[in-house]
Design a protein around this motif. Structure first.
Motif, mmCIF file in Angstrom:
data_model
loop_
_atom_site.group_PDB
_atom_site.id
_atom_site.type_symbol
_atom_site.label_atom_id
_atom_site.label_comp_id
_atom_site.label_asym_id
_atom_site.label_seq_id
_atom_site.Cartn_x
_atom_site.Cartn_y
_atom_site.Cartn_z
ATOM 1 N N ASN A 144 31.207 4.971 -21.044
ATOM 2 C CA ASN A 144 30.238 5.632 -20.145
ATOM 3 C C ASN A 144 30.878 6.539 -19.104
ATOM 4 O O ASN A 144 30.170 7.185 -18.331
ATOM 5 C CB ASN A 144 29.364 4.584 -19.446
ATOM 6 C CG ASN A 144 30.127 3.751 -18.410
ATOM 7 O OD1 ASN A 144 31.315 3.962 -18.169
ATOM 8 N ND2 ASN A 144 29.445 2.797 -17.801
ATOM 9 N N TYR A 146 32.411 9.401 -19.225
ATOM 10 C CA TYR A 146 32.090 10.834 -19.312
ATOM 11 C C TYR A 146 30.665 11.108 -18.858
ATOM 12 O O TYR A 146 30.411 12.063 -18.111
ATOM 13 C CB TYR A 146 32.294 11.332 -20.748
ATOM 14 C CG TYR A 146 32.047 12.818 -20.909
ATOM 15 C CD1 TYR A 146 32.734 13.749 -20.135
ATOM 16 C CD2 TYR A 146 31.113 13.296 -21.839
ATOM 17 C CE1 TYR A 146 32.515 15.106 -20.270
ATOM 18 C CE2 TYR A 146 30.889 14.653 -21.979
ATOM 19 C CZ TYR A 146 31.591 15.551 -21.197
ATOM 20 O OH TYR A 146 31.362 16.908 -21.329
ATOM 21 N N LEU A 147 29.717 10.254 -19.284
ATOM 22 C CA LEU A 147 28.324 10.426 -18.876
ATOM 23 C C LEU A 147 28.197 10.350 -17.358
ATOM 24 O O LEU A 147 27.483 11.154 -16.744
ATOM 25 C CB LEU A 147 27.444 9.361 -19.532
ATOM 26 C CG LEU A 147 25.972 9.341 -19.088
ATOM 27 C CD1 LEU A 147 25.301 10.664 -19.427
ATOM 28 C CD2 LEU A 147 25.241 8.169 -19.729
ATOM 29 N N GLU A 148 28.900 9.397 -16.727
ATOM 30 C CA GLU A 148 28.796 9.247 -15.275
ATOM 31 C C GLU A 148 29.367 10.462 -14.551
ATOM 32 O O GLU A 148 28.839 10.902 -13.527
ATOM 33 C CB GLU A 148 29.513 7.966 -14.825
ATOM 34 C CG GLU A 148 28.904 6.673 -15.356
ATOM 35 C CD GLU A 148 27.461 6.488 -14.930
ATOM 36 O OE1 GLU A 148 27.091 6.967 -13.833
ATOM 37 O OE2 GLU A 148 26.691 5.871 -15.687
ATOM 38 N N LYS A 151 26.966 13.387 -14.908
ATOM 39 C CA LYS A 151 25.823 13.142 -14.027
ATOM 40 C C LYS A 151 26.165 13.567 -12.602
ATOM 41 O O LYS A 151 25.334 14.148 -11.888
ATOM 42 C CB LYS A 151 25.432 11.663 -14.059
ATOM 43 C CG LYS A 151 24.640 11.243 -15.282
ATOM 44 C CD LYS A 151 24.533 9.741 -15.412
ATOM 45 C CE LYS A 151 23.895 9.077 -14.223
ATOM 46 N NZ LYS A 151 23.766 7.601 -14.426
ATOM 47 N N CYS A 181 38.325 7.716 -23.730
ATOM 48 C CA CYS A 181 36.954 8.101 -24.056
ATOM 49 C C CYS A 181 36.960 9.170 -25.146
ATOM 50 O O CYS A 181 37.565 10.235 -24.989
ATOM 51 C CB CYS A 181 36.242 8.619 -22.806
ATOM 52 S SG CYS A 181 34.549 9.171 -23.120
ATOM 53 N N ASP A 183 34.631 11.083 -26.012
ATOM 54 C CA ASP A 183 33.825 12.262 -25.671
ATOM 55 C C ASP A 183 34.547 13.223 -24.740
ATOM 56 O O ASP A 183 34.051 14.328 -24.491
ATOM 57 C CB ASP A 183 32.515 11.827 -25.010
ATOM 58 C CG ASP A 183 31.645 11.004 -25.941
ATOM 59 O OD1 ASP A 183 31.597 11.340 -27.140
ATOM 60 O OD2 ASP A 183 31.038 10.022 -25.479
#
Length: 280
Positions: A144, A146-148, A151, A181, A183
Motif C-alpha cells: 500500500n 505507493y497508493l498512500e 494520495k 513495492c 508498483d
C-alpha cells in the motif's frame, strides 16, 4: 611465569556514524531576523466574485456588485530556541591521548553528533505537527505504500501546491518498503548536485530523501512537503575555542545556536504527514 602483555593505543578516534542534514531541502530562509527577535507577516483576504450588472440596478447602482473590504491580519514568529554547550579540555589530556582531544576536532564532533541532529529533529517535529494534511495513521506495507504516497500528492494537487519542488521524506525502513513495492519505479538518474544534498530518487514528480528515524517523530511514515511552507531560520551560530582562559590549563570550548522553525498558516496545506502504525 606471568607475562604482562603490551597494550598499544593508536592515534585514532572511533567516531560515531552521523548523517548530514537535509533540512535545507525541505525549508526556506525567506525572512530575515537581523536586528529583531520577532517578525510579523501579513495575511490578506480576497473577495467573492459577482455577476456584472450591465443595467446598474443593484445596490448603490454598482454594476460590479456590493463593495467589500479586505482583512489584513498578521502572523507572529518569535524565535524560541536559544541553545548552548560548553566543555573543557585539559592540556595534559591532549598530550596523553596522542593529541586526540584537540579542541577543533572535538567542536566539529559536537556539531556533527549533537547540534545538527537536534536542529533537524526540532524542525521535522514542527512540520509534522503543523502539517495541513494529517490523515489517520495506517500500517504501511510494500503493497500500500505507493497508493498512500500518491494520495498525499493528490491532496497537495487539490490544495494547488506547486508541483515542482516537492520532497518526499521517508525513514530507511519505509524506503525499504518502497523498494519492494512492485508498483513503484523510481527514477534514480539524479543530478550530482542534488545527490550531494541527499536526494536519492524521484517518484511521482517529487524528490525522495531518507532521514534516520532517530531524527523524526515517533511512528513517522512519510511526509510530502514543499519548501515554501516552512521557514527555518538560524539567527546565530557562534562557536569559540579559548586557549588557557582563567581557571583552565587547556582549552575551553563554547557554542551557541539560536534557531527555530515556523509553518506559514496559508501554506500549511503544502505539507502532508502520514503516520505509520507498526505491525505487532
Amino acid at each position: 611465569m606471568a607475562i604482562q602483555l603490551a597494550t598499544k593505543f593508536e592515534p585514532y578516534v572511533d567516531e560515531k556514524f552521523t548523517a548530514e542534514s537535509k533540512k535545507s531541502l525541505l525549508t526556506n530562509n525567506d525572512f530575515d531576523w537581523t536586528g529583531a527577535h520577532t517578525i510579523k507577516v501579513y495575511k490578506v483576504t480576497t473577495v467573492t466574485m459577482n455577476d456584472y450588472d450591465r443595467a446598474g440596478t443593484g445596490e448603490n447602482n454598482s454594476r460590479y456588485g456590493q463593495i467589500q473590504g479586505l482583512d489584513a491580519t498578521t502572523e507572529e514568529f518569535t524565535l524560541t530556541k536559544d541553545r548552548s554547550f560548553t566543555f573543557a579540555i585539559d592540556k595534559l589530556d591532549v598530550d596523553e591521548t596522542k593529541q586526540q582531544l584537540q579542541g577543533a576536532s572535538a567542536l566539529a564532533r559536537q556539531q556533527r553528533e549533537v547540534v545538527i541532529p537536534e536542529v533537524d529533529s526540532y524542525t521535522y517535529s514542527v512540520m509534522c505537527t503543523k502539517a495541513g494534511h494529517k490523515p489517520d495513521a495506517v500500517t504501511l506495507t510494500k503493497d500500500n505504500i505507493y497508493l498512500e504516497i500518491i494520495k498525499g500528492n493528490a491532496a497537495l494537487d487539490n490544495a494547488e501546491v506547486p508541483e515542482t519542488g516537492r520532497i518526499i521524506t521517508v525513514t530507511p525502513d519505509v524506503y525499504l518498503l518502497m523498494k519492494q513495492c512492485k508498483d513503484i519505479t523510481m527514477e534514480t538518474d539524479i543530478g550530482n548536485d542534488m545527490r550531494i544534498r541527499g536526494v536519492i530518487a524521484n517518484l511521482d514528480g517529487a524528490s525522495v530523501i531518507k532521514v534516520p528515524a532517530s531524527r523524526l517523530p515517533e511512528n513517522f511514515g512519510f511526509m510530502i512537503a514543499h519548501p515554501c511552507a516552512t521557514v527555518a531560520p538560524t539567527k546565530l551560530e557562534d562557536y569559540k575555542i579559548h586557549e588557557n582562559p582563567p581557571g583552565i590549563s587547556g582549552s575551553l570550548v563554547e557554542g551557541r545556536i539560536c534557531y527555530d522553525a515556523f509553518v506559514l498558516g496559508n501554506k500549511a496545506n503544502a505539507i502532508y504527514y502520514q503516520q505509520n502504525v507498526a505491525t505487532v
